[in-house]
Design a protein around this motif. Structure first.
Motif, PDB file in Angstrom:
ATOM      1  N   VAL A 191      -6.198  11.384  -1.833  1.00 21.56           N
ATOM      2  CA  VAL A 191      -6.523  10.323  -2.781  1.00 21.56           C
ATOM      3  C   VAL A 191      -5.908   8.990  -2.370  1.00 21.56           C
ATOM      4  O   VAL A 191      -6.484   7.930  -2.613  1.00 21.56           O
ATOM      5  N   VAL A 192      -4.745   9.001  -1.733  1.00 21.65           N
ATOM      6  CA  VAL A 192      -4.090   7.748  -1.357  1.00 21.65           C
ATOM      7  C   VAL A 192      -4.957   6.975  -0.375  1.00 21.65           C
ATOM      8  O   VAL A 192      -5.299   5.810  -0.588  1.00 21.65           O
ATOM      9  N   TRP A 193      -5.309   7.636   0.725  1.00 20.01           N
ATOM     10  CA  TRP A 193      -6.152   6.995   1.736  1.00 20.01           C
ATOM     11  C   TRP A 193      -7.497   6.607   1.135  1.00 20.01           C
ATOM     12  O   TRP A 193      -8.039   5.544   1.405  1.00 20.01           O
ATOM     13  N   GLY A 194      -8.050   7.481   0.301  1.00 20.69           N
ATOM     14  CA  GLY A 194      -9.360   7.219  -0.275  1.00 20.69           C
ATOM     15  C   GLY A 194      -9.382   6.005  -1.172  1.00 20.69           C
ATOM     16  O   GLY A 194     -10.276   5.154  -1.074  1.00 20.69           O
ATOM     17  N   VAL A 195      -8.408   5.888  -2.072  1.00 20.38           N
ATOM     18  CA  VAL A 195      -8.395   4.765  -3.008  1.00 20.38           C
ATOM     19  C   VAL A 195      -8.135   3.448  -2.291  1.00 20.38           C
ATOM     20  O   VAL A 195      -8.832   2.453  -2.503  1.00 20.38           O
ATOM     21  N   VAL A 196      -7.126   3.423  -1.421  1.00 22.82           N
ATOM     22  CA  VAL A 196      -6.797   2.178  -0.720  1.00 22.82           C
ATOM     23  C   VAL A 196      -7.971   1.707   0.121  1.00 22.82           C
ATOM     24  O   VAL A 196      -8.388   0.549   0.057  1.00 22.82           O
ATOM     25  N   SER A 197      -8.524   2.606   0.930  1.00 28.11           N
ATOM     26  CA  SER A 197      -9.637   2.213   1.799  1.00 28.11           C
ATOM     27  C   SER A 197     -10.889   1.927   0.987  1.00 28.11           C
ATOM     28  O   SER A 197     -11.661   1.021   1.312  1.00 28.11           O
ATOM     29  N   PRO A 217       0.806  -1.232   0.000  1.00 30.15           N
ATOM     30  CA  PRO A 217       0.000   0.000   0.000  1.00 30.15           C
ATOM     31  C   PRO A 217       0.834   1.274   0.000  1.00 30.15           C
ATOM     32  O   PRO A 217       0.362   2.318  -0.450  1.00 30.15           O
ATOM     33  N   GLN A 218       2.084   1.199   0.481  1.00 33.19           N
ATOM     34  CA  GLN A 218       2.940   2.389   0.458  1.00 33.19           C
ATOM     35  C   GLN A 218       3.226   2.848  -0.967  1.00 33.19           C
ATOM     36  O   GLN A 218       3.555   4.010  -1.206  1.00 33.19           O
ATOM     37  N   ALA A 219       3.096   1.926  -1.932  1.00 32.95           N
ATOM     38  CA  ALA A 219       3.366   2.272  -3.328  1.00 32.95           C
ATOM     39  C   ALA A 219       2.343   3.256  -3.868  1.00 32.95           C
ATOM     40  O   ALA A 219       2.663   4.066  -4.748  1.00 32.95           O
ATOM     41  N   VAL A 220       1.109   3.194  -3.358  1.00 30.65           N
ATOM     42  CA  VAL A 220       0.085   4.142  -3.821  1.00 30.65           C
ATOM     43  C   VAL A 220       0.471   5.555  -3.409  1.00 30.65           C
ATOM     44  O   VAL A 220       0.364   6.501  -4.193  1.00 30.65           O
TER      45      VAL A 220
END
Length: 464
Positions: free
Chosen positions: A112-118, A38-41
């Protein structure tokens, strides 16, 4: 000069292009990122350097939406072919709820990072849970499955941006709460509540969602920087601590770069912390402050400085220890970063007799005095701070303090004989700190110095 034998580690993703909406392999890559890296996002968004409305981020949201729908359809189709009951209306509801709420709402509010992953993780979980599991299972079995899925989602989501300590604790709390809410409540309703089932829910969620032994086992096949290096397991990898210790002993600067790579692109916080805490006290006391200052130069996780002095996984700063030079120095830089100048002064007082100790003590003391002044009268009453002699450990910080010294003198002059020229010099000096000097300030005290400069500029603009 002898060449370093310590390799330079680069654990960042190797993608050198934008993800494409039309390339099916990019969806597989994004799926791997979401659940195993997930760090890659976060890296992808940061390296593309786009604003909130940047096309790269817009495409990422769209890809997250499409990926959620595709995964849920595949899983539910397989379930239907196996004879399980699939309620496609509930499937749609779960997907829509997860995607809309987390990709759109959290994507706007929290990035966007938190939003897409979650969004993808929760959209898939809800779609499968509501559409398949709810129709095929009941009672405690439903609780077990839902608890596990929620735990996995929490583990993935909390592995993106949160620090290791807060991520682990928050993740465990969330997974346990969701397991209790789904497993225990369902068990009560079905009348089959028992300690055994609760143990199953707890054990499965805790082990697989957060420690991720599957990821740890895969990591056994990889070297310290291989493509299969595990990114999300909390289990310490065998031999990593000893490898990091050797690197720190051989080449401190290169090893620090490697530590930051592990902190940023994996969850191997425990081996990193263990290596630092074992090696740092071994150096001569005269080198301690300098080496800690390098550790605090640009850390990927400031918690490393905290736990280089605090008791392991203690939540409050009250557990920070100053009983050794290494711990006191680490605490001093941690407190500077936290803008707690009084405690920073206390910590650096312990190592005041060491090399650079007097400088850091004076720096913390000066910033503490300056941070207390918030009016022209209180600023004018400050004593001008003595500047550390060269060579100093923090030349950029002393340059900023010199500018603040000039502001003190100018404000005192303005109170005796006000002129527009004096006011302009004061505002100009403070603006120079904020606009030009800020780029070179050490991170530990950067926010503190900028807050002082901004506070003084605001009060002088309105009161002079």
């Amino acid at each position: 000069m002898k060449e370093s034998t310590v390799p330079t580690i680069n654990l960042a993703p190797k993608l050198r292009r934008d993800l494409s909406l039309w390339n099916p392999f990019d969806y597989l890559l994004l799926l791997y990122w979401l659940f195993y890296f997930p760090q890659a996002v976060r890296w992808y968004v940061e390296t593309r350097d786009g604003g909130d409305n940047h096309p790269v981020q817009l495409r990422l949201r769209i890809q997250g939406l499409l990926l959620t729908v595709i995964i849920v359809l595949i899983i539910c189709s397989i379930a239907a072919n196996l004879g399980l009951s699939v309620n496609w209306g509930d499937v749609l509801s779960g997907v829509v709820w997860g995607v809309v709420w987390f990709v759109v709402v959290w994507g706007v509010v929290s990035g966007v990072v938190w939003g897409v992953v979650s969004g993808v993780a929760l959209g898939v979980a809800l779609g499968v849970l509501w559409g398949v599991a709810l129709g095929a299972m009941s009672g405690v079995l439903w609780g077990v499955v839902s608890g596990v899925l929620w735990g996995v989602v929490s583990g993935v989501v909390l592995g993106v941006d949160s620090g290791v300590v807060s991520g682990v604790v928050s993740g465990v709390v969330l997974s346990v709460a969701s397991s209790v809410g789904s497993g225990v409540l369902s068990g009560v309703l079905s009348g089959v509540l028992s300690g055994v089932w609760w143990g199953v829910v707890w054990g499965v969620v805790l082990i697989f969602a957060f420690f991720r032994p599957d990821n740890w086992l895969i990591g056994l096949l990889a070297g310290p920087q291989g493509r299969l290096f595990p990114r999300i397991t909390l289990l310490p990898l065998p031999g990593l601590t000893s490898t990091l210790q050797q690197w720190l002993q051989q080449d401190w600067e290169t090893a620090i770069n490697n530590l930051n790579q592990y902190l940023r692109y994996s969850r191997q916080f425990i081996p990193v912390l263990a290596a630092v805490n074992r090696v740092l006290p071994q150096f001569p006391e005269a080198e301690i402050i300098y080496r800690v200052s390098r550790l605090a130069e640009n850390p990927s996780d400031w918690q490393l400085l905290k736990y280089a002095s605090a008791k392991p996984f203690s939540w409050s700063d009250s557990q920070i220890r100053l009983d050794t030079p290494a711990r006191a120095a680490a605490a001093g830089f941690w407190y500077l970063h936290q803008q707690d100048t009084e405690k920073a002064e206390t910590a650096f007082a312990v190592v005041r007799s060491l090399a650079y100790g007097e400088e850091m003590y004076s720096l913390a003391q000066t910033l503490h005095r300056f941070s207390q002044a918030a009016t022209p009268d209180s600023i004018a009453s400050l004593e001008v701070a003595p500047i550390a002699a060269e060579p100093s450990l923090r030349p950029q910080t002393w340059q900023a303090i010199s500018s603040l010294n000039r502001v003190i003198a100018e404000i005192a002059l303005a109170q005796r004989s006000y002129s527009q020229e004096t006011r302009d010099r004061i505002i100009g000096e403070l603006s120079d700190i904020i606009d030009r000097q800020a780029a070179n300030l050490p991170l530990a005290e950067k926010a503190l110095i900028l807050s002082i400069a901004q506070k003084w500029k605001t009060c002088c603009s309105s009161s002079l």
